[in-house]
Design a protein around this motif. Sequence first.
Motif, PDB file in Angstrom:
ATOM      1  N   VAL A   7       0.851  -1.182   0.000  1.00  0.00           N
ATOM      2  CA  VAL A   7       0.000   0.000   0.000  1.00  0.00           C
ATOM      3  C   VAL A   7       0.891   1.238   0.000  1.00  0.00           C
ATOM      4  N   HIS A   8       0.575   2.202  -0.874  1.00  0.00           N
ATOM      5  CA  HIS A   8       1.356   3.425  -1.005  1.00  0.00           C
ATOM      6  C   HIS A   8       0.495   4.612  -0.574  1.00  0.00           C
ATOM      7  N   PHE A   9       1.136   5.565   0.072  1.00  0.00           N
ATOM      8  CA  PHE A   9       0.420   6.700   0.644  1.00  0.00           C
ATOM      9  C   PHE A   9       1.025   8.014   0.176  1.00  0.00           C
ATOM     10  N   MET A  10       0.196   9.010   0.121  1.00  0.00           N
ATOM     11  CA  MET A  10       0.644  10.381  -0.080  1.00  0.00           C
ATOM     12  C   MET A  10      -0.292  11.279   0.709  1.00  0.00           C
ATOM     13  N   PRO A  11       0.160  12.457   1.122  1.00  0.00           N
ATOM     14  CA  PRO A  11      -0.708  13.329   1.916  1.00  0.00           C
ATOM     15  C   PRO A  11      -1.611  14.183   1.047  1.00  0.00           C
ATOM     16  N   GLY A  12      -2.700  14.646   1.661  1.00  0.00           N
ATOM     17  CA  GLY A  12      -3.503  15.725   1.121  1.00  0.00           C
ATOM     18  C   GLY A  12      -3.287  16.952   1.980  1.00  0.00           C
ATOM     19  N   GLU A  13      -3.853  18.065   1.574  1.00  0.00           N
ATOM     20  CA  GLU A  13      -3.636  19.290   2.357  1.00  0.00           C
ATOM     21  C   GLU A  13      -4.226  19.170   3.753  1.00  0.00           C
ATOM     22  N   HIS A  14      -5.278  18.354   3.925  1.00  0.00           N
ATOM     23  CA  HIS A  14      -5.842  18.160   5.257  1.00  0.00           C
ATOM     24  C   HIS A  14      -4.858  17.446   6.173  1.00  0.00           C
ATOM     25  N   ASP A  15      -4.010  16.608   5.610  1.00  0.00           N
ATOM     26  CA  ASP A  15      -3.014  15.876   6.402  1.00  0.00           C
ATOM     27  C   ASP A  15      -1.768  16.701   6.685  1.00  0.00           C
ATOM     28  N   ALA A  16      -1.395  17.597   5.760  1.00  0.00           N
ATOM     29  CA  ALA A  16      -0.008  18.073   5.753  1.00  0.00           C
ATOM     30  C   ALA A  16       0.202  19.574   5.702  1.00  0.00           C
ATOM     31  N   SER A  17      -0.796  20.369   5.300  1.00  0.00           N
ATOM     32  CA  SER A  17      -0.496  21.781   5.028  1.00  0.00           C
ATOM     33  C   SER A  17      -0.217  22.597   6.284  1.00  0.00           C
ATOM     34  N   LEU A  18      -0.718  22.157   7.441  1.00  0.00           N
ATOM     35  CA  LEU A  18      -0.521  22.934   8.665  1.00  0.00           C
ATOM     36  C   LEU A  18       0.818  22.662   9.341  1.00  0.00           C
ATOM     37  N   ASP A  19       1.463  21.541   9.014  1.00  0.00           N
ATOM     38  CA  ASP A  19       2.769  21.235   9.635  1.00  0.00           C
ATOM     39  C   ASP A  19       3.800  20.798   8.608  1.00  0.00           C
ATOM     40  N   LYS A  20       3.540  21.141   7.333  1.00  0.00           N
ATOM     41  CA  LYS A  20       4.441  20.799   6.225  1.00  0.00           C
ATOM     42  C   LYS A  20       4.733  19.299   6.149  1.00  0.00           C
ATOM     43  N   GLY A  21       3.733  18.522   6.510  1.00  0.00           N
ATOM     44  CA  GLY A  21       3.826  17.074   6.372  1.00  0.00           C
ATOM     45  C   GLY A  21       4.548  16.353   7.490  1.00  0.00           C
ATOM     46  N   ALA A  22       4.846  17.025   8.599  1.00  0.00           N
ATOM     47  CA  ALA A  22       5.632  16.401   9.671  1.00  0.00           C
ATOM     48  C   ALA A  22       4.921  15.191  10.270  1.00  0.00           C
ATOM     49  N   ALA A  23       3.651  15.337  10.644  1.00  0.00           N
ATOM     50  CA  ALA A  23       2.932  14.227  11.261  1.00  0.00           C
ATOM     51  C   ALA A  23       2.746  13.089  10.264  1.00  0.00           C
ATOM     52  N   PHE A  24       2.401  13.424   9.022  1.00  0.00           N
ATOM     53  CA  PHE A  24       2.235  12.390   8.000  1.00  0.00           C
ATOM     54  C   PHE A  24       3.498  11.549   7.880  1.00  0.00           C
ATOM     55  N   GLN A  25       4.656  12.192   7.854  1.00  0.00           N
ATOM     56  CA  GLN A  25       5.913  11.466   7.678  1.00  0.00           C
ATOM     57  C   GLN A  25       6.208  10.542   8.856  1.00  0.00           C
ATOM     58  N   GLU A  26       5.752  10.892  10.032  1.00  0.00           N
ATOM     59  CA  GLU A  26       5.948  10.021  11.195  1.00  0.00           C
ATOM     60  C   GLU A  26       5.244   8.684  11.006  1.00  0.00           C
ATOM     61  N   PHE A  27       4.117   8.695  10.325  1.00  0.00           N
ATOM     62  CA  PHE A  27       3.316   7.484  10.159  1.00  0.00           C
ATOM     63  C   PHE A  27       3.520   6.789   8.822  1.00  0.00           C
TER      64      PHE A  27
END
Length: 297
Positions: free
Chosen positions: A114-134
């Motif tokens: 399974v491959h993932f990429m962020p949307g603005e709801h996931d990443a725009s407020l912290d420049k993707g920091a939380a998304f990258q953790e997961f």
Amino acid sequence: MKHTIKRRDFLKMAGLGGIVYASGLAGWARAGTPAEDFYFVQMSDAHWGFEGPPNPDARGTLPKAVAAVNSLEPPPDFIVFTGDLTHTTDDPAERRKRLREFKGIIGGLRVKDVHFMPGEHDASLDKGAAFQEFFGDTHYTFDHKGVHFIVLDNVSDPAGKIGDAQLAWLSSDLAKTGADVPIVVFTHRPLFDLYPQWDWATRDGAAAVALLMPHPNVTVFYGHIHQENHHLTGHIAHHAARSLIYPLPAPGSQPKRLPVPWDAAHPYRGLGFRETGVEQAGRDFELQEFPVQRGAS
């Protein structure tokens, strides 16, 4: 619903707006390379954590979609989520909670590639920091059975740009990719100006399209607009996916970008996922759309 169409007919008809299910994936058997057919599933815009009247089953549609994808036979080679895994929140702890819950639910997928990429709801407020953790990197490439896949991040920049550094990375990657190699690009926002007034565009998307144009076999799949949409920039086909939370109206069809109201008589209308078949042996290709309830219990 299932449509199979030859590429030459797609190119004739796309300009008429008459193609509902179509893809630029065609003629992908490379000289000297054994042709291998396969298919993958695209899922998008789950918005886990959303609560509201446009979807009173907001906590149910993602599990139903997982069950539906698990019912596919044979299973897809891989699955890709094209952004907005979670719904936006100003609270960093809540953002991570939603990402953790999302990851737990999709952990039930039978297919583990399974491959993932962020949307603005996931990443725009912290420049993707939380998304990258997961989920790791927000942009990357992978290859599968002779096809080169590129994941672009056009959401971590709150200005809605890909950015010079990532464009340079894309240019370097494409320079190493032969002209005979088919390319699929996954991104969240459209790379072209679909309807900028509703944030349905990428500010420097034209630069990415220009880099892709020299390659003859390129297809782009994206999310963000919560509906199907099919568009050509030159020979590059762009296809938007339905969402897993609520549909949005057609571009510019109403004054504001408000979700389509929930229809109790047709509760999952406009929601779903798609599978894309890559039939490399011939010049046919296939894109199918499925409702979230398919195979769900």
